[in-house]
Design an enzyme around this catalytic site. Structure first.
Site, PDB file in Angstrom:
ATOM      1  N   HIS A  59      43.044  50.022  30.643  1.00 30.62           N
ATOM      2  CA  HIS A  59      43.315  48.873  29.775  1.00 30.62           C
ATOM      3  C   HIS A  59      44.799  48.530  29.642  1.00 30.62           C
ATOM      4  O   HIS A  59      45.262  48.244  28.538  1.00 30.62           O
ATOM      5  CB  HIS A  59      42.738  49.140  28.370  1.00 30.62           C
TER       6      HIS A  59
ATOM      7  N   HIS B   2      37.918  47.086  24.336  1.00 28.61           N
ATOM      8  CA  HIS B   2      37.987  46.861  25.777  1.00 28.61           C
ATOM      9  C   HIS B   2      38.507  45.431  25.948  1.00 28.61           C
ATOM     10  O   HIS B   2      37.933  44.504  25.376  1.00 28.61           O
ATOM     11  CB  HIS B   2      36.622  47.062  26.407  1.00 28.61           C
TER      12      HIS B   2
HETATM   13  C1  LIG Z   1      37.797  50.429  36.518  1.00 24.93           C
HETATM   14  C2  LIG Z   1      38.025  49.494  35.374  1.00 24.93           C
HETATM   15  C3  LIG Z   1      37.122  49.479  34.317  1.00 24.93           C
HETATM   16  C4  LIG Z   1      37.316  48.614  33.246  1.00 24.93           C
HETATM   17  N1  LIG Z   1      36.354  48.528  32.291  1.00 24.93           N
HETATM   18  C5  LIG Z   1      36.449  47.544  31.357  1.00 24.93           C
HETATM   19  C6  LIG Z   1      35.372  47.300  30.470  1.00 24.93           C
HETATM   20  O1  LIG Z   1      34.316  47.935  30.542  1.00 24.93           O
HETATM   21  N2  LIG Z   1      35.527  46.321  29.535  1.00 24.93           N
HETATM   22  C7  LIG Z   1      36.695  45.594  29.417  1.00 24.93           C
HETATM   23  O2  LIG Z   1      36.803  44.762  28.520  1.00 24.93           O
HETATM   24  N3  LIG Z   1      37.721  45.805  30.262  1.00 24.93           N
HETATM   25  C8  LIG Z   1      37.601  46.731  31.239  1.00 24.93           C
HETATM   26  N4  LIG Z   1      38.606  46.892  32.136  1.00 24.93           N
HETATM   27  C9  LIG Z   1      39.833  46.068  31.966  1.00 24.93           C
HETATM   28  C10 LIG Z   1      39.625  44.599  32.313  1.00 24.93           C
HETATM   29  O3  LIG Z   1      38.906  44.457  33.509  1.00 24.93           O
HETATM   30  C11 LIG Z   1      40.997  43.944  32.402  1.00 24.93           C
HETATM   31  O4  LIG Z   1      41.620  44.044  31.132  1.00 24.93           O
HETATM   32  C12 LIG Z   1      40.956  42.477  32.805  1.00 24.93           C
HETATM   33  O5  LIG Z   1      40.293  42.302  34.022  1.00 24.93           O
HETATM   34  C13 LIG Z   1      42.378  41.940  32.881  1.00 24.93           C
HETATM   35  O6  LIG Z   1      42.382  40.632  33.392  1.00 24.93           O
HETATM   36  P1  LIG Z   1      43.675  40.054  34.084  1.00 24.93           P
HETATM   37  O7  LIG Z   1      43.349  38.663  34.460  1.00 24.93           O
HETATM   38  O8  LIG Z   1      44.820  40.324  33.197  1.00 24.93           O
HETATM   39  O9  LIG Z   1      43.954  40.965  35.372  1.00 24.93           O
HETATM   40  P2  LIG Z   1      43.029  41.471  36.554  1.00 24.93           P
HETATM   41  O10 LIG Z   1      41.597  41.364  36.202  1.00 24.93           O
HETATM   42  O11 LIG Z   1      43.516  42.804  36.958  1.00 24.93           O
HETATM   43  O12 LIG Z   1      43.285  40.423  37.723  1.00 24.93           O
HETATM   44  C14 LIG Z   1      44.523  40.290  38.375  1.00 24.93           C
HETATM   45  C15 LIG Z   1      44.272  39.742  39.776  1.00 24.93           C
HETATM   46  O13 LIG Z   1      45.511  39.373  40.363  1.00 24.93           O
HETATM   47  C16 LIG Z   1      45.527  39.785  41.712  1.00 24.93           C
HETATM   48  N5  LIG Z   1      46.913  39.960  42.129  1.00 24.93           N
HETATM   49  C17 LIG Z   1      47.764  40.915  41.709  1.00 24.93           C
HETATM   50  N6  LIG Z   1      48.953  40.776  42.325  1.00 24.93           N
HETATM   51  C18 LIG Z   1      48.850  39.711  43.136  1.00 24.93           C
HETATM   52  C19 LIG Z   1      49.749  39.089  44.032  1.00 24.93           C
HETATM   53  N7  LIG Z   1      51.001  39.528  44.184  1.00 24.93           N
HETATM   54  N8  LIG Z   1      49.317  38.017  44.734  1.00 24.93           N
HETATM   55  C20 LIG Z   1      48.040  37.565  44.571  1.00 24.93           C
HETATM   56  N9  LIG Z   1      47.155  38.125  43.743  1.00 24.93           N
HETATM   57  C21 LIG Z   1      47.550  39.187  43.021  1.00 24.93           C
HETATM   58  C22 LIG Z   1      44.766  41.086  41.685  1.00 24.93           C
HETATM   59  O14 LIG Z   1      44.320  41.458  42.974  1.00 24.93           O
HETATM   60  C23 LIG Z   1      43.639  40.757  40.714  1.00 24.93           C
HETATM   61  O15 LIG Z   1      42.551  40.172  41.371  1.00 24.93           O
HETATM   62  C24 LIG Z   1      38.450  47.759  33.213  1.00 24.93           C
HETATM   63  C25 LIG Z   1      39.356  47.768  34.269  1.00 24.93           C
HETATM   64  C26 LIG Z   1      39.155  48.619  35.356  1.00 24.93           C
HETATM   65  C27 LIG Z   1      40.130  48.609  36.492  1.00 24.93           C
END
Ligand SMILES: Cc1cc2nc3c(=O)[nH]c(=O)nc-3n(C[C@H](O)[C@H](O)[C@H](O)COP(=O)(O)OP(=O)(O)OC[C@H]3O[C@@H](n4cnc5c(N)ncnc54)[C@H](O)[C@@H]3O)c2cc1C
Ligand SMILES: *[C@@H]1O[C@H](CO)[C@@H](O)[C@H](O)[C@H]1NC(C)=O
Ligand SMILES: *[C@@H]1O[C@H](CO)[C@@H](O)[C@H](O)[C@H]1NC(C)=O
Ligand SMILES: *[C@@H]1O[C@H](CO)[C@@H](O)[C@H](O)[C@H]1NC(C)=O
Ligand SMILES: *[C@@H]1O[C@H](CO)[C@@H](O)[C@H](O)[C@H]1NC(C)=O
Ligand SMILES: *[C@@H]1O[C@H](CO)[C@@H](O)[C@H](O)[C@H]1NC(C)=O
Ligand SMILES: *[C@@H]1O[C@H](CO)[C@@H](O)[C@H](O)[C@H]1NC(C)=O
Length: 608
Positions: free
Chosen positions: A541, A585
């Site tokens: 997280h 979460h």
């Molecule tokens: C194994 C795991 C289990 C989890 N379980 C839960 C859960 O049960 N419940 C919950 O609420 N949360 C959970 N989380 C956390 C939740 O998924 C994240 O908080 C959420 O997805 C964050 O969203 P975001 O858009 O900030 O980033 P992310 O979902 O991480 O998305 C970022 C995206 O940007 C892309 N990216 C990064 N750098 C670049 C670049 N330089 N160029 C192009 N693309 C790029 C990445 O590949 C990714 O696809 C979990 C996370 C993981 C890894």
């Protein structure tokens, strides 16, 4: 002229099925297309914003994702198989942390999703909106009431589609139908399959109701208590940020998605005449460290949604960050902001194993140990999206606070946002799990696991660059259990697990502490602390590395509109902006921030 325009639009829309809206090589992007917005990263942050901005057919949007397409990947679709997607898979960034002082110097495996949908494609799908106090604190630190619980709550309803569980059991008392959304893009559901432990978890809330009260729906703004888990799946299929927000609108002619392509930096077109701040108007992309690099332009904005690790990495690679640190890796500073990459917060988790008397009560280990049974339950999913594989991993969650009269408050400040924000969490699982990566399921014995998670930590870590190369992994230090409060909260949480299973409902069901946890003396501070340091890991997280602050707050990266301070044309919309880690979460919070941010962009609001 008007008729002609409509005609052309219809023509493009008519070709929607054959038009390649999904590109896998920047060289193939339409060369005549001008994008108003380029969005970097297709997790919950980027997917929501790409989907909402492209609702206006006159706005061209490009969504760029480093990882591959998620479509048709069985492990992503099948809720039960979520745990197979990390670590070190084709959908993981494969990060690790620095040696963690609070964890006996151990290096922790630090998975992040690298695929369309981002971490929402590989996560464990728990859906928790967090607490009223968490949002009210976002409002007070930013000075923007629009981030308060009351203002954000309608966005949760907009996101959600509460669907019935696949076994069609009566969910009365397990979820409050009236507080949820019913037509949004993300399917959510309560548990689809009963677990043998469920009646005992519920029984404890009756036996020991003062300490462990039952909470009918932890998504009301007041999560405290023990209740049924809601998850981002429905009808037996995972709902990710792409399956819910992007794929259904890929037929829009004004939305392009580029996969397998890494954004290496954001680029400027010079300074704004009035404010003398750099204007960001494009991105540099490449498919690998050795492939051709391309510059892509946006006429309105660049939106970074690369997640709490990669967003600060891209900012720093682009010259936005702590100038001394940037100089140390040979990056020229454009905007000196010491807060970029700081305030990394995450939730440490410890799995505590108990033995159970009979094999039928250990559902997951039976499947893990018996490939015939595994194939049977997978076939049940394939035939009709039914059975254990149509369910998430945890049917119940608990959210608890350290009591007000606890001696810890004589010496420690409370890092939680207020009385509706828990200090720690329980997760219940019918089977053996260990937070030490690579620990196998023991070949004999029957288990359940109750994980303890510190959800209002005071530890604060960082993301920094290890070099000036975008293809080198950043240096990640979540600083787990690095404060006396966090160590105390974890000790309290593990002891609380022990009290939970002392309820009479567990008599004869549980045989006692098991596996490595068997020898831990819960009465000894030293023994519990040593267990925590030897076992704790991430629950994945990370937040806070490009935190939002008020207009004149100098310890922040983005303003209440989520614009990067000291720049023009650049915003961050992802988990990085959360100024405090939610006691939950976090995916629901990120979806909600992104929904509101899309509205702020559309309205052109200029808060500061
Ligand atoms: C194994 C795991 C289990 C989890 N379980 C839960 C859960 O049960 N419940 C919950 O609420 N949360 C959970 N989380 C956390 C939740 O998924 C994240 O908080 C959420 O997805 C964050 O969203 P975001 O858009 O900030 O980033 P992310 O979902 O991480 O998305 C970022 C995206 O940007 C892309 N990216 C990064 N750098 C670049 C670049 N330089 N160029 C192009 N693309 C790029 C990445 O590949 C990714 O696809 C979990 C996370 C993981 C890894
Ligand atoms: C994207 O890269 C993956 C490997 O990471 C590859 O399997 C896939 O075919 C690529 N996608 C496309 C559409 O080229
Ligand atoms: C992560 O590890 C897997 C398995 O070794 C590999 O296929 C994948 O390409 C790695 N991902 C990255 C971003 O290096
Ligand atoms: C579900 O259970 C509740 C409470 O027991 C009951 O009032 C309701 O009628 C039930 N609903 C259905 C559809 O059976
Ligand atoms: C959500 O469920 C509905 C059926 O109730 C289905 O049509 C839709 O595709 C699902 N959405 C996602 C994102 O899986
Ligand atoms: C494995 O599962 C199959 C299918 O349910 C069952 O018939 C068999 O007895 C199980 N084997 C063992 C060793 O438990
Ligand atoms: C912010 O400003 C205060 C007062 O001017 C100063 O003490 C502090 O060091 C500054 N913080 C940062 C992160 O620049």
């Amino acid at each position: 002229m008007r008729l002609l325009t409509i005609g052309l639009l219809e023509l493009v829309a008519g070709l929607g099925l054959t038009r390649a809206a999904l590109f896998a090589d920047p060289a193939n992007l339409p060369s005549d297309r001008e994008y108003e917005y380029i969005i970097v990263g297709a997790g919950p942050g980027g997917s929501v914003v790409a989907s909402r901005l492209s609702e206006d057919p006159d706005i061209n949007v490009l969504l760029i994702e480093a990882g591959p397409n998620d479509e048709g990947v069985l492990g992503i679709e099948v809720p039960y198989l979520g745990y197979t997607l990390q670590p070190d898979t084709a959908y993981d960034w494969n990060y690790t942390t620095t040696p963690q002082t609070g964890l006996d110097g151990r290096v922790i495996v630090y998975s992040r999703g690298r695929v369309l949908g981002g971490s929402s494609s590989i996560n464990l799908m728990v859906w928790t909106r967090s607490s009223r106090d968490d949002f009210d604190r976002y409002a007070s630190v930013s000075g923007d009431d629009g981030w308060s619980w009351n203002a954000v709550e309608p966005y949760f309803r907009k996101i959600e589609h509460l669907v019935p569980p696949v076994d069609h059991h009566n969910t009365s008392g397990q979820v409050d139908f009236d507080i949820h959304g019913h037509i949004g893009p993300v399917n959510i559901t309560v548990a689809n399959v009963p677990f043998p432990i469920d009646p005992h978890v519920y029984g404890t809330t009756q036996d020991l109701s003062d300490e462990f009260p039952y909470n009918e729906d932890m998504n009301s703004g007041d999560p405290i208590g023990i209740g049924w888990t809601q998850g981002t799946y429905g009808n037996g299929m995972r709902s990710s940020a792409t399956s819910s927000y992007v794929r259904p609108v890929l037929t829009r002619p004004n939305l392009d998605v580029l996969v397998n392509t890494t954004v290496t930096e954001v680029i400027t077109t010079g300074e704004d005449v009035e404010g003398h701040v750099p204007v960001f108007a494009g991105v540099q992309v490449a498919q690998s460290s050795t492939s051709t690099s391309f510059a892509l332009r946006a006429t309105k904005e660049i939106i970074l949604s690369a997640g709490a690790i990669n967003t600060p990495q891209i900012l720093m690679l682009s010259g936005i960050g702590p100038s001394l640190h940037l100089a140390s890796v040979g990056v020229e500073t454009l905007v000196d902001n010491p807060t970029v990459g700081q305030h990394l917060a995450d939730h440490p988790r410890v799995s505590n194993q108990f033995g159970v008397a009979t094999g039928e009560d250990d559902l997951y280990d039976a499947i893990a140990r018996n490939s015939t049974l595994f194939d049977e339950v997978l076939a049940e999913w394939e035939a009709g999206k039914q059975g254990v594989m149509a369910n998430g991993g945890s049917n119940h969650i608990g959210w608890l606070r350290i009591p007000e009269d606890d001696p810890v408050w004589l010496t420690e400040e409370d890092p939680s946002a207020g009385p509706t924000s828990p200090h720690y969490e329980f997760l219940f699982r019918p089977g053996f799990t260990s937070t030490v990566t690579g620990t196998p399921v023991p070949s004999t014995g029957y288990f359940i696991t109750i994980s303890a998670v510190v959800v209002s930590p005071s530890s604060s870590g960082s993301v920094t660059l290890s070099s000036g190369s975008p293809f080198d992994f950043p240096t990640i230090d979540p600083a787990f259990l690095s404060t006396s409060f966090d160590a105390y909260a974890m000790r309290t949480a593990i002891r609380s697990v022990g009290r939970f299973v002392s309820a009479s409902t567990w008599d004869g069901f549980i045989t006692g502490q098991a596996a490595s946890f068997a020898s831990v003396d819960l009465d000894s501070d030293e023994a519990v602390d040593a267990w925590a340091r030897s076992q704790a890991s991430t629950i994945w997280h990370p937040t806070g590395t490009a935190r939002m602050g008020g207009c004149i707050d100098n310890d922040s990266v983005v303003d209440p509109d989520l614009r990067v301070k000291g720049t023009k044309g650049l915003r961050v919309i992802d988990a990085s902006v959360l100024p405090f880690i939610p006691a939950a979460h976090p995916q629901a919070v990120v979806y909600a921030f992104a929904e509101r941010a899309a509205d702020l962009i559309k309205s052109g609001r200029q808060f500061c």
